[in-house]
Design a protein around this motif. Structure first.
Motif, short mmCIF file in Angstrom:
data_model
loop_
_atom_site.label_atom_id
_atom_site.label_comp_id
_atom_site.label_asym_id
_atom_site.label_seq_id
_atom_site.Cartn_x
_atom_site.Cartn_y
_atom_site.Cartn_z
N ALA A 304 -4.60 27.43 24.65
CA ALA A 304 -4.18 26.40 26.19
C ALA A 304 -2.58 26.35 26.51
O ALA A 304 -2.26 26.16 27.63
CB ALA A 304 -4.74 25.00 25.76
N ALA A 305 -1.77 26.45 25.53
CA ALA A 305 -0.50 26.22 25.72
C ALA A 305 0.34 27.54 26.42
O ALA A 305 1.27 27.35 26.84
CB ALA A 305 0.26 26.05 24.42
N SER A 306 -0.44 28.50 26.42
CA SER A 306 -0.05 29.73 27.09
C SER A 306 -0.43 29.63 28.82
O SER A 306 0.29 30.56 29.68
CB SER A 306 -0.86 31.09 26.65
N ILE A 307 -1.18 28.77 29.09
CA ILE A 307 -1.63 28.70 30.49
C ILE A 307 -0.82 27.74 31.31
O ILE A 307 -0.44 26.52 30.86
CB ILE A 307 -3.12 28.39 30.59
N SER A 308 -0.19 28.29 32.47
CA SER A 308 0.58 27.57 33.45
C SER A 308 1.88 27.14 32.65
O SER A 308 2.58 26.20 33.12
CB SER A 308 -0.02 26.33 34.04
N ARG A 309 2.47 27.85 31.56
CA ARG A 309 3.61 27.63 31.04
C ARG A 309 4.87 28.41 31.69
O ARG A 309 5.79 27.74 32.22
CB ARG A 309 3.62 28.31 29.57
N ASP B 55 6.66 16.99 34.61
CA ASP B 55 5.14 16.85 34.40
C ASP B 55 4.93 18.29 33.48
O ASP B 55 4.13 18.30 32.86
CB ASP B 55 4.50 17.04 35.66
N ARG B 56 5.79 19.31 33.98
CA ARG B 56 5.30 20.67 33.36
C ARG B 56 5.56 20.90 31.92
O ARG B 56 4.79 21.23 31.23
CB ARG B 56 6.04 21.72 34.06
N THR B 57 6.65 19.99 31.49
CA THR B 57 6.87 20.20 30.26
C THR B 57 6.02 19.25 29.41
O THR B 57 5.84 19.26 28.22
CB THR B 57 8.48 19.74 30.25
N PHE B 58 5.80 18.05 30.14
CA PHE B 58 4.89 17.22 29.38
C PHE B 58 3.62 17.79 29.22
O PHE B 58 2.90 17.48 27.90
CB PHE B 58 4.61 16.00 30.22
N GLU B 59 2.90 18.52 30.11
CA GLU B 59 1.86 19.38 29.54
C GLU B 59 1.91 20.34 28.48
O GLU B 59 1.13 20.36 27.80
CB GLU B 59 1.29 20.06 30.74
N GLN B 60 2.99 20.94 28.27
CA GLN B 60 3.30 21.95 27.36
C GLN B 60 3.51 20.85 25.90
O GLN B 60 3.07 21.59 25.01
CB GLN B 60 4.72 22.59 27.54
N VAL B 61 4.34 19.76 26.01
CA VAL B 61 4.31 18.94 24.89
C VAL B 61 2.83 18.68 24.37
O VAL B 61 2.48 18.86 23.03
CB VAL B 61 5.03 17.63 25.19
N LYS B 62 2.01 18.14 25.09
CA LYS B 62 0.64 17.84 24.73
C LYS B 62 -0.09 19.19 24.08
O LYS B 62 -0.78 18.97 23.17
CB LYS B 62 -0.13 17.25 25.86
N LYS B 63 0.12 20.27 24.87
CA LYS B 63 -0.69 21.32 24.56
C LYS B 63 0.16 21.52 23.05
O LYS B 63 -0.89 22.15 22.08
CB LYS B 63 -0.52 22.42 25.22
N GLN B 64 1.45 21.77 22.94
CA GLN B 64 2.03 22.35 21.76
C GLN B 64 1.36 21.43 20.55
O GLN B 64 1.26 21.89 19.26
CB GLN B 64 3.38 22.43 22.01
N LEU B 65 1.47 19.96 20.64
CA LEU B 65 1.05 18.95 19.79
C LEU B 65 -0.32 19.29 19.10
O LEU B 65 -0.76 19.37 17.97
CB LEU B 65 1.17 17.58 20.29
N ASN B 66 -1.34 19.58 20.20
CA ASN B 66 -2.77 19.81 19.83
C ASN B 66 -3.00 21.11 19.09
O ASN B 66 -3.93 21.09 18.25
CB ASN B 66 -3.36 19.92 21.32
N ARG B 67 -2.06 22.15 19.23
CA ARG B 67 -2.00 23.24 18.77
C ARG B 67 -2.07 23.14 17.40
O ARG B 67 -2.36 23.94 16.46
CB ARG B 67 -1.18 23.76 19.34
N ARG B 68 -1.18 22.31 16.92
CA ARG B 68 -0.78 22.09 15.32
C ARG B 68 -2.13 21.89 14.55
O ARG B 68 -3.08 20.79 15.13
CB ARG B 68 0.13 21.06 15.16
#
Lengths: 576, 166
Positions: A304-309, B55-68
């Motif tokens: 999911a982290a690859s999408i819209s990054r 907003d965009r960075t925040f989405e990444q932060v959430k995704k990256q945290l979830n990935r762990r």
């Protein structure tokens, strides 16, 4: 029955069906090696350096689809894995790396050969953990293999303190694994699939952009089927190349800063970009603001982290590539896009990726590799050799390429080939390397000899760190700073042109190969290319090094200059 | 750029906090505050963190945290009804008798407690929102310049039951 941690370690490897272990011993791993002694079911490979070891495990994993397993000692043994861990993790290769560690009571004491390898690798692997209790060992190993191979595959580091290896405890090994924070998604959102296919079915100028994810999920057949049903042209990243046969009519070429004109132009002009298993790395997008600027973008990725990054996406689909493609096929139908397909064909014809020059060009060498080897694993190093290989190799189901795409690790190609050959004893394994990268893990020649691996090693020797030199030539006013491999102290300062009088290359790769017991062939004329490759192919006992002396200032073309949009390419070198 | 709040449920294991803070430094995310503590389930820790991002960075932060692997759940508290408080200690030293009077007066008006004092210093406890604490620091900083020592605990938050305001 109570057994030691080391004995449980061996039992766990067997439970996980590990048949090959890439391992280098040391003080804090000696108990583990003792438990492996006389073990018939596990082939323990001893490389000559831990970096070679981890790349070999990586090549083994990529070429077989199995988990690559490493075992090294603490301290320097562990730190020597670091580059290889990052390399594998970046390209989503499943590895489990076991590192010896000082006893738990000594951790933090600056003990001999102590490093915090879990801390060091945390940001470059999928999961890293130290085993602090003997009773946790079995569960952690089970978890490690599960995490490495599921979801987006990656590297797991398991740090094993010496007292845990020696301590007696249960011999049980769990059958199931349950991790509450890790649930690899096994579903595909049907609503998103429907949306994606509606967008595709109404497109006038669609393309598929295929990344390494399709190959990792072993969806080559399905991808080909989807392309053939829809008739939509297929572009790949270098990691995706081979997802459909490179000679297929629908295959356009590679995208990216060294992509083909047709592929880059098609991406820039398409109206629907259907991408699967790529993370839109900066090497493929060029200037992101102008990347596929007129297109609706569909993006399938397991992460999911690859999408819209990097690139904003219209229809995101978080899923495994194979599962998604299976669902897409159900809704696929032929598209009426004849004019668009013809247009792309026109671009392909008009601006093919080719090297026109006379003499022994890398293109001719790689085409000869294509002709000589039918069923092969081909590894590349990093730099120009890699870029030429990705441009000219005809990859398909029987010919796969292993390359360090994400991290771009020089020194990867040769040890990766060792792992690939060990995992595929019946397959021809070929390395395409440069003279620089070859020297970064040359010590593994001994490994190839002792395990009787008949690898064909093609060194494209231009006497330069060619890719950097090319950039210096094109964008840094020919200031060849630290890129000449023939430089000697006696050379003139600030040399920026190779001449007839340049000092002799060192080492002499042929003598070096021979000193290890390998066969060495130097090729200076294009007529000798095929005979040399044939000789190498038929030499089944030892590796063959073929050193191709190529033009010193050969460039990889076309190229998108830095910070430019993808379709703003320099197509030919100034001198050609 | 906007201030955001996250609540994380993570495995209560060695290295998990290092992994999360390392993610922020490694990816150059701006971490404001972070508090962690064990929950009613001893195997789970709960983290409240604030960060400032687009907003965009925040989405990444959430995704990256979830990935762990060690992160069990990520909850975005940015725009939901929560109760959030920060514990802060303020020590004011070098106080004259008049200063003391002033501080006790302030403590009657502001929602703070004087926990301890001696002849020339006062220790104040404030359990309030981060903004309230900011205002308090500004006020005391003005009144007692260079004489205050501040210990901030970082906010902890929990979802509200009935209230809908933050």
């Amino acid at each position: 029955m109570d057994i030691t941690g080391a004995e449980l370690f061996v039992k766990a490897l067997k439970e996980e069906q590990v048949d090959t272990l890439f391992a280098y011993p040391g003080g804090q791993a000696i108990d583990l090696f003792d438990a492996l002694y006389g073990e018939d079911d596990i082939n323990v490979i001893l490389p000559r350096h831990e970096q070679g070891l981890v790349h070999a495990a990586d090549g083994y994993a990529r070429s077989t689809g199995k988990v690559g397993v490493c075992l090294v000692t603490s301290g320097p043994g562990a730190t020597n894995l670091v580059t290889g861990i990052a390399t594998a993790n970046y390209d989503s290769v499943p590895l489990v790396c076991f590192t010896g560690q000082v006893p738990t009571g000594l951790i933090g004491n600056d003990a001999f050969q102590e490093v915090d390898i879990v801390g060091i690798t945390r940001s470059i692997c999928k999961y890293a953990v130290t085993v602090y209790k003997r009773e946790d060992l079995a569960g952690i190993v089970k978890k490690a293999f599960y995490i490495a191979k599921t979801g987006k595959p990656g590297v797991v580091v398991v740090d094993l303190p010496k007292d845990i290896q020696r301590e007696y405890g249960s011999d049980g090994y769990p059958e199931k694994v349950e991790i509450r924070g890790y649930k690899p998604d096994c579903s595909v959102h049907t609503g998103q699939i429907k949306k994606a296919m509606e967008l595709l079915n109404h497109a006038q100028r669609p393309v598929f952009l295929i990344g390494g994810g399709v190959k990792i999920s072993r969806a080559n057949k399905e991808m080909l089927k989807l392309a053939e049903i829809t008739g939509v042209p297929v572009i790949t990243t270098i990691m995706g190349k081979g997802a459909i046969p490179a000679v297929h009519d629908l295959y356009v070429g590679n995208i990216g800063i060294h992509g083909s004109y047709a592929a880059n132009t098609a991406i820039s002009k398409c109206d629907v970009l259907f991408s699967i298993g790529t993370r839109f790395n900066d090497r493929i997008t060029g200037k992101t603001e102008q990347f596929a600027s007129g297109a609706s973008i569909i993006h399938v990725d397991i992460d999911a982290a690859s999408i819209s990054r990097n690139i904003a996406v219209d229809v995101p689909i978080v899923a495994d590539a194979k599962m998604a493609i299976d669902k897409l096929i159900e809704k696929a139908k032929p598209l009426d896009i004849k004019a668009w397909v013809e247009q792309i064909g026109e671009w392909k014809k008009q601006y093919p990726v080719t090297m026109k020059k006379d003499g022994m060009t890398p293109e001719k060498i790689i085409q000869a590799v294509n002709r000589t080897f039918d069923n092969a694993v081909i590894t590349t190093d990093v730099g120009q050799n890699q870029l030429w290989a990705t441009q000219f190799l005809d990859l398909n189901e029987r010919k796969q390429m292993l390359t360090s795409g994400g991290l771009g690790t020089m020194g990867y190609g040769f040890p990766a080939a060792i792992g690939a050959q060990i995992g595929n004893p019946e397959t021809d394994v070929v390395v395409i390397s440069g003279d620089g990268g070859m020297q970064m893990n040359i010590q593994e020649m001994a490994t190839a000899i002792v395990y009787e691996l008949p690898i064909t090693i093609c060194i494209l020797n231009n006497g330069y760190l060619g890719n950097v030199r090319q950039w210096q030539e094109m964008f840094f006013d020919r200031r060849y700073s630290s890129t000449c491999m023939r430089y000697r102290k006696s050379c003139i300062a600030n040399c920026n042109t190779p001449t007839e009088c340049c000092p002799q290359y060192t080492p002499d790769f042929i003598k070096l190969a021979e000193s290890y017991g390998a066969k060495g062939i130097r090729v200076t004329d294009e007529k000798e290319i095929m005979p040399a490759l044939e000789t190498a192919k038929n030499n089944r006992k030892v590796p063959t090094v073929i050193e191709f002396i190529i033009d010193r200032e050969e460039n990889v073309m076309p190229i998108v200059p830095p910070t430019n949009a993808l379709n703003n390419m320099i197509l030919e070198s100034e001198d050609s | 750029m906007k201030k955001r709040w996250l609540c994380l449920f993570v495995e209560n294991e060695i290295g998990v906090l290092a992994g999360i803070s390392g993610l922020f430094s490694g990816k150059s995310y701006n971490l404001g505050s972070l508090t962690a503590g064990v929950t009613e389930d001893r195997t789970i820790s709960r983290i409240t963190m604030s960060l400032t991002s687009d907003d965009r960075t925040f989405e990444q932060v959430k995704k990256q945290l979830n990935r762990r692997v060690e992160v069990i759940k990520v909850v975005d508290y940015t725009d939901v009804a929560i109760h959030m408080k920060e514990l802060m200690f303020i020590k004011v030293s070098g106080c004259s008798a008049k200063d003391m009077e002033e501080i006790f007066r302030i403590s009657q008006i502001f929602d703070i407690t004087v926990m301890d004092y001696n002849r020339d210093a006062v220790l104040i406890e404030s359990v309030n929102t981060e903004n309230y604490n900011n205002d308090l620091i500004a006020l005391l900083g003005k009144c007692f310049a260079n004489r205050i020592e501040i210990v901030r605990g970082g906010s902890v938050a929990v979802e509200a039951l009935s209230i809908t305001d933050r």
